[in-house]
Design an enzyme around this catalytic site. Sequence first.
Site, PDB file in Angstrom:
ATOM      1  N   ARG A 228      72.617 -13.959  33.782  1.00  0.00           N
ATOM      2  CA  ARG A 228      71.359 -14.528  34.070  1.00  0.00           C
ATOM      3  C   ARG A 228      70.206 -13.601  33.259  1.00  0.00           C
ATOM      4  NH1 ARG A 228      67.158 -13.104  37.812  1.00  0.00           N
ATOM      5  NH2 ARG A 228      66.169 -14.938  38.793  1.00  0.00           N
TER       6      ARG A 228
ATOM      7  N   LYS B 239      65.889  -5.245  33.267  1.00  0.00           N
ATOM      8  CA  LYS B 239      65.991  -4.324  34.465  1.00  0.00           C
ATOM      9  C   LYS B 239      65.399  -2.975  34.041  1.00  0.00           C
ATOM     10  CE  LYS B 239      67.075  -7.380  37.973  1.00  0.00           C
ATOM     11  NZ  LYS B 239      68.453  -7.395  38.414  1.00  0.00           N
TER      12      LYS B 239
END
Length: 362
Positions: free
Chosen positions: A337, A302
Amino acid sequence: MTLDLPLSARLYLRPVQLADSPVDRDGEVVRLAGGLSWCSAFELIAREGGKRILQRTIPVADLPDDPRIAAILQRITAPRAPLQLGERIVRLDQPQVMAILNRTPDSFSDSRALREDVDAAASAGVDMAAAGAAILDIGGESTRPGAAEVWEGEEIERVVPVIRKLAAGGAAISVDTRRAAVMAASLQAGAHLVNDVAALLYDPQALDVVVKAGCPVALMHSPEPQKGPHGGDGYADVLLDVYDWLEKRVEDVVAAGVDRSKILVDPGIGFGKSLQDNLALINGLALFHGLGCAILLGASRKRMIGALSNEAPADQRLGGSLAIALKGADAGAQLIRVHDVFDTVQALRVWRGLRDSALVAR
């Protein structure tokens, strides 16, 4: 301990002083969600009128005798039921890896071959499962900021052929989508779990699809799910605001007919949140055990990792991704994840080895 807690206040328990073993600590620690993390204290938070009116760290043995606290504590400690995903059973008493398999044209994580060739994508999924991924999460729509919306027919064309191939091989499969038609087509093709960044709020038919299928579902927080995964005007208290939002959403989905044991919650790292918001959510992740659902943490590669590492590009964020994965495992998150399956599985296996060693009586 007795505290004057007004009935009008909302109460929260955040597990703190995390421990890797209960050995020789009877009565001093409690186990988080039947997993491999324990805590010896809780941060008790009381909120009224949108503001924290109490914030105190209290040892496990000294928690106030209050039925509201007892109810939250029961949800925090109750073991999470395993997920039945086709022929596979995914245990939630230890952290598991959910592998990201994107089939979007602008994906920053997958090769062009995976995006354009069904066989290559299916082969990559097989490799991820062989590397230790418990679930393969297949998506056909980009959720990056500014990404163009995809027609549902095109999204189905991207994900269904890969799902069908991998399901035939016995893989446990999640479909990452906001659209009811994509959910339905994917479940019919062999997917077992719906992972929705809009928490079944983007498409009016999505909740009905999940209820009728009786499948597990991951509900992710985003500020404006009906409009898109990014946006919002900020938070008064991001950790508690996200918790409240997810609590309400879980209750609504349960009321519609989905068993709580089949619901996973995701705080939505990077979706309509600042760097400081994301850090606060990861630091406070254990709070979400109070919802009584398994926790899904998705922070792999991210933007926040780049922001903390001299704007490292997406393909150079492995170290940061692993750091967050292990932080999540410590906090008791059941599913992590990730893009980098082999490295994350290896890190979690070492983490598990350390836990197993700590459980041996000294």
